[in-house]
Scaffold this motif. Sequence first.
Motif, PDB file in Angstrom:
ATOM      1  N   SER A  48      30.725  61.614  25.840  1.00 46.94           N
ATOM      2  CA  SER A  48      29.591  60.691  25.901  1.00 46.94           C
ATOM      3  C   SER A  48      29.848  59.413  25.122  1.00 46.94           C
ATOM      4  N   GLN A  49      30.827  59.400  24.233  1.00 50.14           N
ATOM      5  CA  GLN A  49      31.113  58.213  23.440  1.00 50.14           C
ATOM      6  C   GLN A  49      32.266  57.379  23.986  1.00 50.14           C
ATOM      7  N   ILE A  50      32.833  57.752  25.123  1.00 49.00           N
ATOM      8  CA  ILE A  50      33.909  56.967  25.716  1.00 49.00           C
ATOM      9  C   ILE A  50      33.344  55.616  26.147  1.00 49.00           C
ATOM     10  N   GLU A  51      33.983  54.560  25.695  1.00 46.50           N
ATOM     11  CA  GLU A  51      33.555  53.211  26.045  1.00 46.50           C
ATOM     12  C   GLU A  51      34.341  52.720  27.256  1.00 46.50           C
ATOM     13  N   ILE A  52      33.642  52.144  28.197  1.00 46.89           N
ATOM     14  CA  ILE A  52      34.266  51.547  29.371  1.00 46.89           C
ATOM     15  C   ILE A  52      34.463  50.064  29.053  1.00 46.89           C
ATOM     16  N   SER A  53      35.726  49.652  28.907  1.00 44.49           N
ATOM     17  CA  SER A  53      35.966  48.280  28.471  1.00 44.49           C
ATOM     18  C   SER A  53      36.918  47.493  29.367  1.00 44.49           C
ATOM     19  N   ASP A  54      37.515  48.132  30.357  1.00 41.61           N
ATOM     20  CA  ASP A  54      38.380  47.373  31.257  1.00 41.61           C
ATOM     21  C   ASP A  54      38.262  47.909  32.684  1.00 41.61           C
ATOM     22  N   ARG A  55      38.648  47.066  33.609  1.00 37.91           N
ATOM     23  CA  ARG A  55      38.495  47.342  35.037  1.00 37.91           C
ATOM     24  C   ARG A  55      39.322  48.539  35.482  1.00 37.91           C
ATOM     25  N   THR A  56      40.551  48.651  35.008  1.00 35.50           N
ATOM     26  CA  THR A  56      41.420  49.730  35.494  1.00 35.50           C
ATOM     27  C   THR A  56      40.923  51.110  35.060  1.00 35.50           C
ATOM     28  N   SER A  57      40.459  51.234  33.834  1.00 33.22           N
ATOM     29  CA  SER A  57      39.957  52.550  33.408  1.00 33.22           C
ATOM     30  C   SER A  57      38.653  52.895  34.117  1.00 33.22           C
ATOM     31  N   ALA A  58      37.809  51.908  34.375  1.00 34.14           N
ATOM     32  CA  ALA A  58      36.565  52.169  35.104  1.00 34.14           C
ATOM     33  C   ALA A  58      36.863  52.608  36.533  1.00 34.14           C
ATOM     34  N   ALA A 110      30.047  47.051  38.567  1.00 34.43           N
ATOM     35  CA  ALA A 110      29.084  46.244  39.323  1.00 34.43           C
ATOM     36  C   ALA A 110      28.527  45.089  38.498  1.00 34.43           C
ATOM     37  N   GLU A 111      28.151  45.345  37.250  1.00 27.73           N
ATOM     38  CA  GLU A 111      27.450  44.333  36.460  1.00 27.73           C
ATOM     39  C   GLU A 111      28.391  43.411  35.700  1.00 27.73           C
ATOM     40  N   VAL A 112      29.395  43.954  35.046  1.00 24.94           N
ATOM     41  CA  VAL A 112      30.260  43.141  34.197  1.00 24.94           C
ATOM     42  C   VAL A 112      31.386  42.509  34.999  1.00 24.94           C
ATOM     43  N   VAL A 113      32.082  43.317  35.790  1.00 27.29           N
ATOM     44  CA  VAL A 113      33.235  42.820  36.545  1.00 27.29           C
ATOM     45  C   VAL A 113      32.806  42.133  37.825  1.00 27.29           C
ATOM     46  N   GLY A 114      31.762  42.644  38.467  1.00 29.17           N
ATOM     47  CA  GLY A 114      31.290  42.069  39.717  1.00 29.17           C
ATOM     48  C   GLY A 114      31.998  42.599  40.947  1.00 29.17           C
TER      49      GLY A 114
END
Length: 121
Positions: A48-58, A110-114
Amino acid sequence: MVLPSTCYTTDQPQDAHFMQQMSTLEQSRTGRFAPHLTLLQPLRCWLSQIEISDRTSARMLCFLIPARCPFERTFKLFGRTILSIPPLCKLNPFYEEFVVLRFRSLSYLAEVVGDDISRFC
């Protein structure tokens, strides 16, 4: 879903008293004693604490975590249902954390990367 306040952090003591409080909390919440849930709590918190911070991991998380349970099946023969296997993913103790992680990945894309996320749905 696991609330962040119940997660282990480095500044919280992980001694026997703390584990006793966690099992008592679980017992009062469910009405039965479930020590295996207490043992899985650190992994749930980590997920639950994993941060999504880049496009490839998302994108990787969206590809790895399926949108629907892949084990649910209905076998038909001549239009009649012979066998129906229910979705077994809900038996996974980390099911809710995986669903939330996939949702956070989709929201990031959807929101950050578009990006267009219709291919992941």
